[in-house]
Design an enzyme around this catalytic site. Structure first.
Site, PDB file in Angstrom:
ATOM      1  N   CYS A   1       7.819  -7.203  12.029  1.00 44.89           N
ATOM      2  CA  CYS A   1       6.454  -7.753  12.043  1.00 44.89           C
ATOM      3  C   CYS A   1       6.409  -9.183  11.528  1.00 44.89           C
ATOM      4  O   CYS A   1       5.349  -9.747  11.382  1.00 44.89           O
ATOM      5  CB  CYS A   1       5.538  -6.870  11.198  1.00 44.89           C
ATOM      6  SG  CYS A   1       5.861  -7.019   9.436  1.00 44.89           S
TER       7      CYS A   1
ATOM      8  N   CYS B   1       2.409  -2.336  -5.706  1.00 47.76           N
ATOM      9  CA  CYS B   1       1.690  -1.245  -5.019  1.00 47.76           C
ATOM     10  C   CYS B   1       1.045  -0.274  -6.006  1.00 47.76           C
ATOM     11  O   CYS B   1      -0.154   0.001  -5.938  1.00 47.76           O
ATOM     12  CB  CYS B   1       2.641  -0.501  -4.082  1.00 47.76           C
ATOM     13  SG  CYS B   1       3.313  -1.538  -2.778  1.00 47.76           S
TER      14      CYS B   1
ATOM     15  N   CYS C   1      10.218  -3.500  -8.554  1.00 52.09           N
ATOM     16  CA  CYS C   1       8.813  -3.900  -8.358  1.00 52.09           C
ATOM     17  C   CYS C   1       7.950  -3.826  -9.635  1.00 52.09           C
ATOM     18  O   CYS C   1       7.141  -4.732  -9.863  1.00 52.09           O
ATOM     19  CB  CYS C   1       8.144  -3.068  -7.270  1.00 52.09           C
ATOM     20  SG  CYS C   1       8.969  -3.128  -5.689  1.00 52.09           S
TER      21      CYS C   1
ATOM     22  N   CYS D   1       3.383   9.614  -4.353  1.00 54.62           N
ATOM     23  CA  CYS D   1       4.190   8.493  -4.862  1.00 54.62           C
ATOM     24  C   CYS D   1       5.677   8.790  -4.712  1.00 54.62           C
ATOM     25  O   CYS D   1       6.162   9.854  -5.094  1.00 54.62           O
ATOM     26  CB  CYS D   1       3.865   8.221  -6.329  1.00 54.62           C
ATOM     27  SG  CYS D   1       4.702   6.741  -6.932  1.00 54.62           S
TER      28      CYS D   1
ATOM     29  N   CYS E   1       7.825   2.252 -14.530  1.00 52.80           N
ATOM     30  CA  CYS E   1       6.393   2.333 -14.189  1.00 52.80           C
ATOM     31  C   CYS E   1       5.559   2.585 -15.446  1.00 52.80           C
ATOM     32  O   CYS E   1       5.871   3.489 -16.234  1.00 52.80           O
ATOM     33  CB  CYS E   1       6.156   3.463 -13.189  1.00 52.80           C
ATOM     34  SG  CYS E   1       4.419   3.617 -12.742  1.00 52.80           S
TER      35      CYS E   1
ATOM     36  N   CYS F   1      -0.735   8.691 -13.340  1.00 53.75           N
ATOM     37  CA  CYS F   1       0.423   8.777 -12.444  1.00 53.75           C
ATOM     38  C   CYS F   1       0.009   9.268 -11.050  1.00 53.75           C
ATOM     39  O   CYS F   1      -0.800  10.180 -10.917  1.00 53.75           O
ATOM     40  CB  CYS F   1       1.444   9.721 -13.066  1.00 53.75           C
ATOM     41  SG  CYS F   1       2.797  10.138 -11.975  1.00 53.75           S
TER      42      CYS F   1
ATOM     43  N   CYS G   1       3.729   4.521  -4.413  1.00 50.25           N
ATOM     44  CA  CYS G   1       4.923   3.834  -3.890  1.00 50.25           C
ATOM     45  C   CYS G   1       5.321   4.504  -2.577  1.00 50.25           C
ATOM     46  O   CYS G   1       5.463   5.727  -2.515  1.00 50.25           O
ATOM     47  CB  CYS G   1       6.066   3.932  -4.909  1.00 50.25           C
ATOM     48  SG  CYS G   1       7.675   3.439  -4.245  1.00 50.25           S
TER      49      CYS G   1
ATOM     50  N   CYS H   1      14.006  -3.065   8.048  1.00 48.92           N
ATOM     51  CA  CYS H   1      14.319  -2.916   9.479  1.00 48.92           C
ATOM     52  C   CYS H   1      15.750  -3.370   9.757  1.00 48.92           C
ATOM     53  O   CYS H   1      16.510  -2.687  10.436  1.00 48.92           O
ATOM     54  CB  CYS H   1      13.353  -3.733  10.327  1.00 48.92           C
ATOM     55  SG  CYS H   1      11.633  -3.358  10.042  1.00 48.92           S
TER      56      CYS H   1
ATOM     57  N   HIS I   1      10.192   4.338 -10.577  1.00 46.49           N
ATOM     58  CA  HIS I   1       9.601   5.220 -11.596  1.00 46.49           C
ATOM     59  C   HIS I   1      10.031   4.842 -13.018  1.00 46.49           C
ATOM     60  O   HIS I   1       9.254   4.987 -13.970  1.00 46.49           O
ATOM     61  CB  HIS I   1      10.058   6.650 -11.255  1.00 46.49           C
ATOM     62  CG  HIS I   1       9.619   7.724 -12.171  1.00 46.49           C
ATOM     63  ND1 HIS I   1       8.323   8.187 -12.219  1.00 46.49           N
ATOM     64  CD2 HIS I   1      10.322   8.459 -13.083  1.00 46.49           C
ATOM     65  CE1 HIS I   1       8.236   9.172 -13.110  1.00 46.49           C
ATOM     66  NE2 HIS I   1       9.430   9.352 -13.647  1.00 46.49           N
TER      67      HIS I   1
ATOM     68  N   CYS J   1       8.853 -10.291   6.587  1.00 47.48           N
ATOM     69  CA  CYS J   1       9.913 -10.756   5.678  1.00 47.48           C
ATOM     70  C   CYS J   1       9.979 -12.281   5.661  1.00 47.48           C
ATOM     71  O   CYS J   1      10.195 -12.886   4.610  1.00 47.48           O
ATOM     72  CB  CYS J   1      11.256 -10.150   6.088  1.00 47.48           C
ATOM     73  SG  CYS J   1      11.254  -8.352   5.987  1.00 47.48           S
TER      74      CYS J   1
ATOM     75  N   CYS K   1       9.897  -3.649   2.643  1.00 45.16           N
ATOM     76  CA  CYS K   1       9.053  -3.819   3.826  1.00 45.16           C
ATOM     77  C   CYS K   1       7.709  -4.385   3.390  1.00 45.16           C
ATOM     78  O   CYS K   1       6.742  -3.665   3.286  1.00 45.16           O
ATOM     79  CB  CYS K   1       8.889  -2.465   4.533  1.00 45.16           C
ATOM     80  SG  CYS K   1       8.151  -2.559   6.165  1.00 45.16           S
TER      81      CYS K   1
ATOM     82  N   CYS L   1       9.653   1.886   0.383  1.00 48.71           N
ATOM     83  CA  CYS L   1      10.033   1.022   1.506  1.00 48.71           C
ATOM     84  C   CYS L   1      11.429   0.423   1.393  1.00 48.71           C
ATOM     85  O   CYS L   1      11.905  -0.178   2.353  1.00 48.71           O
ATOM     86  CB  CYS L   1       8.989  -0.069   1.714  1.00 48.71           C
ATOM     87  SG  CYS L   1       9.070  -1.409   0.515  1.00 48.71           S
TER      88      CYS L   1
END
Ligand code: FSX
Ligand code: SF4
Length: 319
Positions: free
Chosen positions: A51, A292, A274, A265, A242, A259, A299, A160, A239, A54, A202, A302
């Site tokens: 798409c 996210c 992340c 998730c 998090c 949570c 989550c 991808c 996790h 990236c 992604c 991805c």
């Protein structure tokens, strides 16, 4: 961080040893840079089924270096289907000339479809004396550029390119594959394969892309996990860091605090930093402003090879 030509030259020997990169391409590049004929590391960026997220993500780079610094001082971007100014035979010619001229890093964004005898996903047309000819598919372009003796290494940017990602989701009508899978499909033996680094996501986070490039230019082959990802960025589960972990409260519906494990998730089986790195950083050296789960979205897993099918349903309600 600004990786200069001198830094690169100094690092090149170490890089060749550590990576067992293809010597011919690297030596050519060293010579060209020493002679002042090249000002940055040549990069050829090919895009298959994706798409373009990236590429857009990379344009937001700021933590290690800004995109202008990256493109002007560090890399010599020879071909990119969205960012380059040239079009048509000028653009295709630039990619082909770069391939024949010297060592280059090949970036693959998007999956490579091998169904229908490789006829999906036309990336350009053969150029003959200014006339457009037969379409060139992503599978053909991948073979021409990844298996060329001047290819120093392949960076598979995004899920991808790394593993097939969304284009490979069930029923995968085009038989979309990631870079390593494509090399296997083509029957390329290990000794003839380029070094491949997977940088999934992604989209992929700009720090994961630029951080990997910077490590390579500094002569450090990133340590990779079993899925070919740099451990520095993908070494721990989402996790693990998090803020919702161990807090007790469990969200029952989207919008509840706590949570998100009961809402689909995938943080417990997804490798990425992340929660610490976050997205959309605004300052050099800084981290991003949200992610996210921080935005109260489970989550979606991805960065994993089995995304999206193995991570679905993305939203679920469990008692
Ligand atoms: Fe894939 Fe990248 Fe997802 Fe999109 O191109 S990893 S569909 S965000 O942009 O390749
Ligand atoms: Fe783990 Fe997800 Fe719960 Fe965070 S929200 S603690 S990542 S299961």
């Amino acid at each position: 961080m600004n990786v200069t030509r001198r830094d690169f030259l100094k690092a090149s020997a170490a890089l060749a040893g550590a990576l067992t990169l293809k010597g011919a391409g690297l030596l050519q590049l060293q010579k060209a840079m020493a002679a002042g004929e090249a000002t940055g590391v040549p990069v050829i960026w090919l895009q298959g089924q994706s798409c373009t997220g990236c590429s857009v993500s990379l344009l937001n780079t700021i933590h290690y270096m800004t995109i202008d610094n990256l493109l002007v001082n560090t890399l010599d971007l020879k071909f990119h289907p969205s960012v380059m100014a040239a079009a048509d035979d000028l653009a295709v010619g630039a990619a082909e000339d770069a391939r024949e001229a010297e060592g280059y890093v090949l970036v693959i964004e998007g999956a490579i479809p091998v169904g229908a005898q490789g006829h999906y996903c036309h990336v350009w047309e053969e150029q003959t004396e200014g006339e457009n000819g037969e379409p060139v598919t992503m599978e053909t372009a991948f073979k021409d550029f990844a298996l060329h003796e001047n290819c120093i290494c392949v960076l598979a940017v995004g899920t991808c390119a790394s593993y097939g990602g969304i284009p490979a989701g069930n029923p995968n009508p085009t038989i979309a594959l990631g870079v390593n899978e494509t090399l296997s499909y083509l029957g390329i033996p290990g000794k003839d394969r380029p070094t491949v680094v997977n940088i999934p996501g992604c989209p992929s986070h700009p720090d994961w892309i630029v951080g990997t490039v910077a490590a390579l230019l500094a002569g450090n082959m990133p340590e990779l996990d079993g899925e070919g990802r740099p451990i520095e960025f993908f070494g721990e589960h989402v996790h693990y860091h998090c803020p919702n972990r161990g807090q007790g409260a469990k969200a029952k519906v989207l919008g509840d605090p706590g949570c998100l494990a009961g809402l689909g998730c995938n943080g417990q089986q997804t490798h990425a930093d992340c929660p610490i790195r976050q997205w959309n950083a605004a300052t050099a050296g800084g981290y991003g402003v949200n992610w996210c789960v921080g935005a109260r979205n489970p989550c979606q897993g991805c960065t994993e090879p089995d995304f999206p099918d193995g991570m679905s349903p993305f939203y679920s309600v469990k008692d």
